[in-house]
Design a protein around this motif. Structure first.
Motif, mmCIF file in Angstrom:
data_model
loop_
_atom_site.group_PDB
_atom_site.id
_atom_site.type_symbol
_atom_site.label_atom_id
_atom_site.label_comp_id
_atom_site.label_asym_id
_atom_site.label_seq_id
_atom_site.Cartn_x
_atom_site.Cartn_y
_atom_site.Cartn_z
ATOM 1 N N GLY A 9 5.056 -35.429 -52.750
ATOM 2 C CA GLY A 9 5.657 -35.647 -51.441
ATOM 3 C C GLY A 9 4.797 -36.419 -50.460
ATOM 4 N N CYS A 10 3.654 -36.921 -50.905
ATOM 5 C CA CYS A 10 2.767 -37.671 -50.010
ATOM 6 C C CYS A 10 3.044 -39.161 -50.147
ATOM 7 C CB CYS A 10 1.306 -37.393 -50.362
ATOM 8 S SG CYS A 10 0.133 -38.436 -49.464
ATOM 9 N N TYR A 11 3.344 -39.790 -49.034
ATOM 10 C CA TYR A 11 3.486 -41.238 -49.027
ATOM 11 C C TYR A 11 2.186 -41.850 -48.519
ATOM 12 C CZ TYR A 11 8.540 -40.932 -49.717
ATOM 13 O OH TYR A 11 9.782 -40.702 -50.231
ATOM 14 N N GLU A 12 1.634 -42.744 -49.305
ATOM 15 C CA GLU A 12 0.397 -43.415 -48.919
ATOM 16 C C GLU A 12 0.694 -44.834 -48.476
ATOM 17 O OE1 GLU A 12 -3.647 -43.315 -51.140
ATOM 18 O OE2 GLU A 12 -2.583 -45.119 -51.804
ATOM 19 N N ALA A 13 0.275 -45.177 -47.281
ATOM 20 C CA ALA A 13 0.453 -46.535 -46.764
ATOM 21 C C ALA A 13 -0.850 -47.304 -46.904
ATOM 22 C CB ALA A 13 0.877 -46.499 -45.303
ATOM 23 N N GLY A 14 -0.758 -48.522 -47.371
ATOM 24 C CA GLY A 14 -1.887 -49.439 -47.342
ATOM 25 C C GLY A 14 -1.725 -50.361 -46.150
ATOM 26 N N THR A 15 -2.824 -50.706 -45.500
ATOM 27 C CA THR A 15 -2.734 -51.603 -44.345
ATOM 28 C C THR A 15 -3.869 -52.621 -44.370
ATOM 29 O OG1 THR A 15 -2.474 -51.669 -41.934
ATOM 30 C CG2 THR A 15 -4.017 -50.034 -42.810
ATOM 31 N N ASP A 16 -3.577 -53.793 -43.837
ATOM 32 C CA ASP A 16 -4.551 -54.883 -43.803
ATOM 33 C C ASP A 16 -4.159 -55.824 -42.676
ATOM 34 O OD1 ASP A 16 -6.721 -56.435 -44.466
ATOM 35 O OD2 ASP A 16 -5.891 -57.213 -46.342
ATOM 36 N N GLU A 17 -5.116 -56.661 -42.261
ATOM 37 C CA GLU A 17 -4.868 -57.620 -41.184
ATOM 38 C C GLU A 17 -5.071 -59.042 -41.680
ATOM 39 O OE1 GLU A 17 -7.448 -59.609 -39.999
ATOM 40 O OE2 GLU A 17 -8.964 -58.627 -41.220
ATOM 41 N N ALA A 18 -4.603 -59.999 -40.874
ATOM 42 C CA ALA A 18 -4.809 -61.416 -41.161
ATOM 43 C C ALA A 18 -5.058 -62.145 -39.846
ATOM 44 C CB ALA A 18 -3.597 -62.011 -41.869
ATOM 45 N N GLY A 19 -5.982 -63.079 -39.860
ATOM 46 C CA GLY A 19 -6.244 -63.902 -38.693
ATOM 47 C C GLY A 19 -7.380 -63.434 -37.819
ATOM 48 N N ARG A 20 -8.195 -62.543 -38.339
ATOM 49 C CA ARG A 20 -9.297 -62.009 -37.532
ATOM 50 C C ARG A 20 -10.290 -63.100 -37.143
ATOM 51 N NH1 ARG A 20 -12.652 -56.451 -38.925
ATOM 52 N NH2 ARG A 20 -14.338 -56.767 -37.435
ATOM 53 N N GLY A 21 -10.542 -64.049 -38.029
ATOM 54 C CA GLY A 21 -11.535 -65.084 -37.752
ATOM 55 C C GLY A 21 -10.991 -66.346 -37.113
ATOM 56 N N CYS A 22 -9.745 -66.324 -36.688
ATOM 57 C CA CYS A 22 -9.131 -67.510 -36.104
ATOM 58 C C CYS A 22 -9.550 -67.709 -34.649
ATOM 59 C CB CYS A 22 -7.615 -67.407 -36.181
ATOM 60 S SG CYS A 22 -6.984 -67.426 -37.865
ATOM 61 N N LEU A 23 -9.433 -68.936 -34.178
ATOM 62 C CA LEU A 23 -9.720 -69.257 -32.779
ATOM 63 C C LEU A 23 -8.488 -69.143 -31.905
ATOM 64 C CD1 LEU A 23 -11.917 -72.474 -33.218
ATOM 65 C CD2 LEU A 23 -12.662 -70.076 -33.085
ATOM 66 N N ALA A 24 -7.298 -69.114 -32.514
ATOM 67 C CA ALA A 24 -6.058 -69.118 -31.748
ATOM 68 C C ALA A 24 -5.023 -68.224 -32.415
ATOM 69 C CB ALA A 24 -5.509 -70.540 -31.635
ATOM 70 N N GLY A 25 -4.091 -67.775 -31.588
ATOM 71 C CA GLY A 25 -2.975 -66.987 -32.090
ATOM 72 C C GLY A 25 -3.295 -65.510 -32.228
ATOM 73 N N PRO A 26 -2.275 -64.717 -32.508
ATOM 74 C CA PRO A 26 -2.459 -63.274 -32.655
ATOM 75 C C PRO A 26 -3.172 -62.922 -33.954
ATOM 76 C CG PRO A 26 -0.130 -63.877 -32.306
ATOM 77 C CD PRO A 26 -0.871 -65.120 -32.651
ATOM 78 N N VAL A 27 -3.680 -61.706 -34.008
ATOM 79 C CA VAL A 27 -4.050 -61.104 -35.282
ATOM 80 C C VAL A 27 -2.829 -60.310 -35.743
ATOM 81 C CG1 VAL A 27 -5.114 -59.068 -34.171
ATOM 82 C CG2 VAL A 27 -5.740 -59.690 -36.499
ATOM 83 N N PHE A 28 -2.462 -60.483 -36.988
ATOM 84 C CA PHE A 28 -1.312 -59.792 -37.567
ATOM 85 C C PHE A 28 -1.808 -58.687 -38.498
ATOM 86 C CE2 PHE A 28 1.162 -63.059 -35.826
ATOM 87 C CZ PHE A 28 2.507 -62.888 -36.105
ATOM 88 N N ALA A 29 -1.012 -57.646 -38.640
ATOM 89 C CA ALA A 29 -1.306 -56.596 -39.616
ATOM 90 C C ALA A 29 -0.002 -56.131 -40.232
ATOM 91 C CB ALA A 29 -2.027 -55.423 -38.958
ATOM 92 N N ALA A 30 -0.123 -55.595 -41.435
ATOM 93 C CA ALA A 30 1.034 -55.029 -42.121
ATOM 94 C C ALA A 30 0.665 -53.676 -42.691
ATOM 95 C CB ALA A 30 1.508 -55.962 -43.232
ATOM 96 N N ILE A 138 -0.628 -59.519 -48.129
ATOM 97 C CA ILE A 138 0.320 -60.620 -48.347
ATOM 98 C C ILE A 138 1.307 -60.721 -47.191
ATOM 99 C CG2 ILE A 138 2.286 -61.322 -49.776
ATOM 100 C CD1 ILE A 138 0.564 -60.270 -52.186
ATOM 101 N N LEU A 139 1.847 -59.595 -46.740
ATOM 102 C CA LEU A 139 2.787 -59.643 -45.621
ATOM 103 C C LEU A 139 2.093 -60.118 -44.350
ATOM 104 C CD1 LEU A 139 5.060 -56.477 -45.996
ATOM 105 C CD2 LEU A 139 5.266 -58.728 -47.052
ATOM 106 N N ALA A 140 0.921 -59.583 -44.048
ATOM 107 C CA ALA A 140 0.215 -59.993 -42.834
ATOM 108 C C ALA A 140 -0.092 -61.487 -42.863
ATOM 109 C CB ALA A 140 -1.071 -59.180 -42.676
ATOM 110 N N LYS A 141 -0.571 -61.970 -44.001
ATOM 111 C CA LYS A 141 -0.938 -63.382 -44.128
ATOM 112 C C LYS A 141 0.282 -64.297 -44.011
ATOM 113 C CE LYS A 141 -3.234 -67.108 -45.575
ATOM 114 N NZ LYS A 141 -3.953 -67.929 -44.566
ATOM 115 N N THR A 142 1.353 -63.986 -44.695
ATOM 116 C CA THR A 142 2.508 -64.891 -44.687
ATOM 117 C C THR A 142 3.205 -64.899 -43.332
ATOM 118 O OG1 THR A 142 3.922 -63.159 -45.663
ATOM 119 C CG2 THR A 142 2.917 -64.760 -47.174
ATOM 120 N N TYR A 143 3.314 -63.742 -42.699
ATOM 121 C CA TYR A 143 3.963 -63.718 -41.387
ATOM 122 C C TYR A 143 3.100 -64.423 -40.340
ATOM 123 C CZ TYR A 143 7.992 -60.909 -42.667
ATOM 124 O OH TYR A 143 9.198 -60.480 -43.221
ATOM 125 N N ARG A 144 1.795 -64.270 -40.428
ATOM 126 C CA ARG A 144 0.937 -64.970 -39.467
ATOM 127 C C ARG A 144 0.979 -66.481 -39.693
ATOM 128 N NH1 ARG A 144 -3.511 -67.383 -37.816
ATOM 129 N NH2 ARG A 144 -4.167 -66.767 -35.712
#
Length: 199
Positions: A9-30, A138-144
């Protein structure tokens, strides 16, 4: 890749970010919760995949995941709270948007902050070890990337369709020539002091 959770009954979520090292735009996470029996031989850290393969996998992830969500923190917020805090906030926002509440969260990297009372653990290079973190990367990277491609139409001088906001030579040269845009991170080092415009 390891199975999703080791308790009934335990759901485990994985999370990661994209764009941390960028000079512009948001940082995205999924955040992604995958079924226990999910298997895909191609799934890996998004940085090790081609753009075409990332988009193919995104369709599979969104179709087969128990739950998934993407969130972001914009440049103004990044400047206010710093990029580390903004990256963690983006991950928390993605977790908030999940349609299923996780019983455990695993995070790519070595820094995180408590998410309510949910158990969590960080893993360096976790996007190459855990399927749900790889899926989140993959989701964070593609959406960003898609966001930056849209911004490239509004601000063509910076060539974000090519560099996605990362500190390439062309990007920094454009900042020197036309100045920063409204979505640049003003607390970052936007100009390279070693670079001459006449090189």
């Amino acid at each position: 890749m390891l199975p999703a959770c080791d308790r009934p009954g335990c759901y485990e979520a994985g999370t990661d970010e994209a764009g941390r090292g960028c000079l512009a735009g948001p940082v995205f996470a999924a955040a992604v919760i995958l079924p226990d029996d999910f298997s895909n031989d191609i799934l890996n850290d998004s940085k090790k995949l081609t753009e075409k393969r990332r988009l193919e996998l995104r369709e599979i992830i969104e179709r087969e995941a128990v739950a998934w969500a993407v969130a972001s923190v914009d440049a103004g917020e990044i400047d206010s709270i710093n990029i580390l805090n903004a990256s963690i906030l983006a991950m928390h926002r993605a977790l908030d948007k999940l349609s299923v509440r996780p019983g455990r969260v695993i995070v790519d990297g070595n820094r995180f902050k408590p998410y309510g009372s949910v158990e969590w653990k960080t893993f360096v290079k976790g996007d190459g070890r855990f399927a749900n973190i790889a899926a989140a990367s993959i989701l964070a990277k593609t959406y960003r990337d898609e966001y930056m491609e849209r911004m490239a139409v509004e601000y063509p001088a910076y060539r974000w369709d090519k560099n996605k906001g990362y500190p390439t030579r062309d990007h920094r040269k454009a900042i020197a020539e036309v100045g920063p845009s409204p979505i640049h991170r003003m607390t970052f080092t936007l100009l390279d002091p070693q670079m001459s415009l006449f090189d």
